[in-house]
Design a protein around this motif. Structure first.
Motif, PDB file in Angstrom:
ATOM      1  N   TRP A 161     -83.583   1.188  -8.531  1.00 28.49           N
ATOM      2  CA  TRP A 161     -84.450   1.375  -9.687  1.00 28.49           C
ATOM      3  C   TRP A 161     -85.428   2.524  -9.510  1.00 28.49           C
ATOM      4  O   TRP A 161     -85.991   3.018 -10.498  1.00 28.49           O
ATOM      5  CB  TRP A 161     -85.169   0.073 -10.025  1.00 28.49           C
ATOM      6  CG  TRP A 161     -84.205  -0.927 -10.588  1.00 28.49           C
ATOM      7  CD1 TRP A 161     -83.681  -2.024  -9.961  1.00 28.49           C
ATOM      8  CD2 TRP A 161     -83.594  -0.890 -11.888  1.00 28.49           C
ATOM      9  NE1 TRP A 161     -82.787  -2.671 -10.783  1.00 28.49           N
ATOM     10  CE2 TRP A 161     -82.714  -2.001 -11.973  1.00 28.49           C
ATOM     11  CE3 TRP A 161     -83.705  -0.025 -12.979  1.00 28.49           C
ATOM     12  CZ2 TRP A 161     -81.960  -2.261 -13.112  1.00 28.49           C
ATOM     13  CZ3 TRP A 161     -82.951  -0.282 -14.111  1.00 28.49           C
ATOM     14  CH2 TRP A 161     -82.094  -1.390 -14.172  1.00 28.49           C
ATOM     15  N   LYS A 175     -84.124   5.288 -11.510  1.00 29.05           N
ATOM     16  CA  LYS A 175     -83.985   5.022 -12.942  1.00 29.05           C
ATOM     17  C   LYS A 175     -85.305   5.089 -13.705  1.00 29.05           C
ATOM     18  O   LYS A 175     -85.420   4.526 -14.792  1.00 29.05           O
ATOM     19  CB  LYS A 175     -83.356   3.634 -13.140  1.00 29.05           C
ATOM     20  CG  LYS A 175     -81.919   3.522 -12.643  1.00 29.05           C
ATOM     21  CD  LYS A 175     -80.998   4.413 -13.457  1.00 29.05           C
ATOM     22  CE  LYS A 175     -79.543   4.281 -13.035  1.00 29.05           C
ATOM     23  NZ  LYS A 175     -78.659   5.111 -13.870  1.00 29.05           N
ATOM     24  N   GLU A 204     -78.973   6.200 -23.819  1.00 33.82           N
ATOM     25  CA  GLU A 204     -79.460   5.968 -22.459  1.00 33.82           C
ATOM     26  C   GLU A 204     -79.340   4.494 -22.083  1.00 33.82           C
ATOM     27  O   GLU A 204     -79.085   4.148 -20.929  1.00 33.82           O
ATOM     28  CB  GLU A 204     -80.916   6.411 -22.348  1.00 33.82           C
ATOM     29  CG  GLU A 204     -81.506   6.347 -20.954  1.00 33.82           C
ATOM     30  CD  GLU A 204     -81.186   7.570 -20.117  1.00 33.82           C
ATOM     31  OE1 GLU A 204     -81.503   7.559 -18.923  1.00 33.82           O
ATOM     32  OE2 GLU A 204     -80.623   8.529 -20.663  1.00 33.82           O
ATOM     33  N   ASP A 205     -79.495   3.619 -23.083  1.00 32.89           N
ATOM     34  CA  ASP A 205     -79.420   2.180 -22.831  1.00 32.89           C
ATOM     35  C   ASP A 205     -77.991   1.654 -22.894  1.00 32.89           C
ATOM     36  O   ASP A 205     -77.768   0.446 -22.823  1.00 32.89           O
ATOM     37  CB  ASP A 205     -80.290   1.430 -23.840  1.00 32.89           C
ATOM     38  CG  ASP A 205     -80.867   0.153 -23.253  1.00 32.89           C
ATOM     39  OD1 ASP A 205     -81.245   0.166 -22.068  1.00 32.89           O
ATOM     40  OD2 ASP A 205     -80.935  -0.861 -23.966  1.00 32.89           O
ATOM     41  N   ASP A 220     -86.773   7.567 -15.353  1.00 38.37           N
ATOM     42  CA  ASP A 220     -86.645   8.199 -16.671  1.00 38.37           C
ATOM     43  C   ASP A 220     -85.959   7.265 -17.661  1.00 38.37           C
ATOM     44  O   ASP A 220     -86.353   7.174 -18.835  1.00 38.37           O
ATOM     45  CB  ASP A 220     -85.878   9.517 -16.559  1.00 38.37           C
ATOM     46  CG  ASP A 220     -86.686  10.603 -15.874  1.00 38.37           C
ATOM     47  OD1 ASP A 220     -87.924  10.467 -15.823  1.00 38.37           O
ATOM     48  OD2 ASP A 220     -86.086  11.572 -15.384  1.00 38.37           O
ATOM     49  N   TYR A 221     -84.922   6.577 -17.203  1.00 44.93           N
ATOM     50  CA  TYR A 221     -84.232   5.606 -18.058  1.00 44.93           C
ATOM     51  C   TYR A 221     -85.188   4.511 -18.526  1.00 44.93           C
ATOM     52  O   TYR A 221     -85.241   4.172 -19.712  1.00 44.93           O
ATOM     53  CB  TYR A 221     -83.056   4.988 -17.295  1.00 44.93           C
ATOM     54  CG  TYR A 221     -82.648   3.626 -17.803  1.00 44.93           C
ATOM     55  CD1 TYR A 221     -81.901   3.489 -18.968  1.00 44.93           C
ATOM     56  CD2 TYR A 221     -83.024   2.467 -17.118  1.00 44.93           C
ATOM     57  CE1 TYR A 221     -81.533   2.233 -19.450  1.00 44.93           C
ATOM     58  CE2 TYR A 221     -82.671   1.219 -17.587  1.00 44.93           C
ATOM     59  CZ  TYR A 221     -81.921   1.103 -18.755  1.00 44.93           C
ATOM     60  OH  TYR A 221     -81.582  -0.139 -19.227  1.00 44.93           O
ATOM     61  N   GLU A 252     -71.580   3.721 -25.203  1.00 44.44           N
ATOM     62  CA  GLU A 252     -71.266   4.407 -23.948  1.00 44.44           C
ATOM     63  C   GLU A 252     -69.760   4.584 -23.785  1.00 44.44           C
ATOM     64  O   GLU A 252     -68.980   3.674 -24.049  1.00 44.44           O
ATOM     65  CB  GLU A 252     -71.827   3.609 -22.773  1.00 44.44           C
ATOM     66  CG  GLU A 252     -71.654   4.264 -21.424  1.00 44.44           C
ATOM     67  CD  GLU A 252     -72.277   3.448 -20.313  1.00 44.44           C
ATOM     68  OE1 GLU A 252     -72.596   4.021 -19.263  1.00 44.44           O
ATOM     69  OE2 GLU A 252     -72.459   2.223 -20.499  1.00 44.44           O
ATOM     70  N   ARG A 275     -87.616   5.747 -21.166  1.00 44.78           N
ATOM     71  CA  ARG A 275     -87.032   6.113 -22.461  1.00 44.78           C
ATOM     72  C   ARG A 275     -86.477   4.925 -23.237  1.00 44.78           C
ATOM     73  O   ARG A 275     -86.175   5.060 -24.415  1.00 44.78           O
ATOM     74  CB  ARG A 275     -85.926   7.148 -22.260  1.00 44.78           C
ATOM     75  CG  ARG A 275     -86.425   8.538 -21.918  1.00 44.78           C
ATOM     76  CD  ARG A 275     -85.332   9.572 -22.083  1.00 44.78           C
ATOM     77  NE  ARG A 275     -84.294   9.426 -21.090  1.00 44.78           N
ATOM     78  CZ  ARG A 275     -84.213  10.153 -19.966  1.00 44.78           C
ATOM     79  NH1 ARG A 275     -85.146  11.055 -19.701  1.00 44.78           N
ATOM     80  NH2 ARG A 275     -83.233   9.969 -19.110  1.00 44.78           N
ATOM     81  N   THR A 276     -86.334   3.771 -22.580  1.00 41.46           N
ATOM     82  CA  THR A 276     -85.657   2.665 -23.255  1.00 41.46           C
ATOM     83  C   THR A 276     -86.526   1.438 -23.511  1.00 41.46           C
ATOM     84  O   THR A 276     -86.129   0.574 -24.303  1.00 41.46           O
ATOM     85  CB  THR A 276     -84.422   2.216 -22.445  1.00 41.46           C
ATOM     86  OG1 THR A 276     -84.841   1.813 -21.127  1.00 41.46           O
ATOM     87  CG2 THR A 276     -83.399   3.345 -22.343  1.00 41.46           C
ATOM     88  N   SER A 289     -82.310   7.505 -26.861  1.00 39.54           N
ATOM     89  CA  SER A 289     -82.752   6.272 -26.209  1.00 39.54           C
ATOM     90  C   SER A 289     -81.653   5.219 -26.245  1.00 39.54           C
ATOM     91  O   SER A 289     -81.408   4.515 -25.255  1.00 39.54           O
ATOM     92  CB  SER A 289     -84.012   5.734 -26.895  1.00 39.54           C
ATOM     93  OG  SER A 289     -85.121   6.569 -26.656  1.00 39.54           O
TER      94      SER A 289
END
Length: 293
Positions: free
Chosen positions: A6, A9, A230-231, A11-12, A235, A15-16, A227
């Motif tokens: 983590w 992660k 990213e989540d 930035d993830y 995908e 952003r989420t 966002s």
């Protein structure tokens, strides 16, 4: 030393997080549901970069304090940076929550999208309960994945074309049995807390609904779209053979694995910045009172 996952992660996470809550819902909970009218000392298990602290402290009575615990050095460093000029008393501890021993001195213990990643979530819940003084609260913001998966609407497609609910439900359940990590833990927390002797248990659902509107301006669309991507929304799946093989290895039949791949592949192909998409993650917020009586 192996890098903590983590920590890679950050930035993830930044952003989420806002995909899951509206700010005014936090205010509603603090003022009208939990009715927190006196200063409280909060401890946040798996605090990350201090997201819950950033959201809750401005809403809490003056004098409230916040302690965050996380295994990630980089996450805690970021939390300290974000709070360094804030007018709040905070403390951040780098520690594995499975191992840390805490005093029973906090008014509220919280977690946010943390317990689902724990192989022994009940062990962590017990630590949370044991860290809270008599009359205090435990509050868990945790997901119910299958409920969130049932809440997609992509204009122009039947949901069954892009989300295989029966397949996903089985995969989530089997994954929890094998690893202990349970993305549906949000639905189970009222029962788990009751087992631990927590009283006056209630559960709410976040009112957040994300709407990607093709009529919005480009800046707003771009922010929400990225966002969502990213989540993991829409995908693109890995190579078809590898994807299908991984599902078969998890107990899925060949036909079901192919159907799951096709739906994920379709979603990834048709979802774009000009799509009309509505999605309600349905984050569960479970809370109760700690009492020795």
């Amino acid at each position: 030393m192996e890098e903590y996952y983590w920590d890679t992660k950050l930035d993830y996470l930044k952003r989420t997080r806002d995909l899951y809550y509206n700010d005014d819902y936090f205010e509603f909970l603090v003022k009208f549901v939990w009715k927190l009218s006196k200063p409280v000392h909060i401890i946040d298990f798996g605090c990350g970069y201090g997201y819950l602290g950033l959201k809750l402290l401005p809403l809490l009575p003056s004098g409230s304090t916040y302690t965050g615990i996380d295994k990630g050095n980089q996450l805690i460093s970021k939390a300290k940076e974000l709070f360094q000029d804030a007018p709040y008393e905070t403390e951040f501890i780098v520690s594995d929550t499975n191992e840390i021993e805490l005093e029973k001195k906090y008014d509220i213990a919280v977690s946010q999208a943390f317990l689902l990643h724990m192989s022994e979530p009940k062990k962590i819940l017990r630590k949370m309960v044991n860290s809270v003084v008599d009359g205090g609260k435990i509050i868990c913001f945790e997901p119910h994945w299958i409920a969130g998966m049932s809440s997609y609407y992509l204009d122009g497609f039947d949901q069954s074309q892009i989300v295989q609910l029966g397949m996903l439900q089985k995969l989530y359940e089997e994954g929890a049995k094998q690893t202990g990590r349970d993305g549906n833990i949000g639905a189970k927390l009222p029962h788990y807390l009751s087992e631990l002797g927590v009283k006056n248990i209630e559960c709410r659902v976040s009112d957040k609904v994300n709407f990607l509107n093709p009529e919005d301006n480009e800046k707003d669309k771009e922010g929400l779209f990225h966002s969502l991507k990213e989540d993991g929304v829409g995908e693109k799946p890995e190579h078809k053979e590898a994807y299908i093989t991984s599902l078969i290895n998890r107990g899925v039949s060949l036909d079901d694995a192919v159907e799951q791949y096709d739906s994920v592949q379709l979603f990834s192909q048709v979802f774009n910045i000009n799509s009309s998409l509505a999605w309600a993650p349905g984050m569960k917020i479970t809370f109760g009172e700690i009492t020795n009586k």
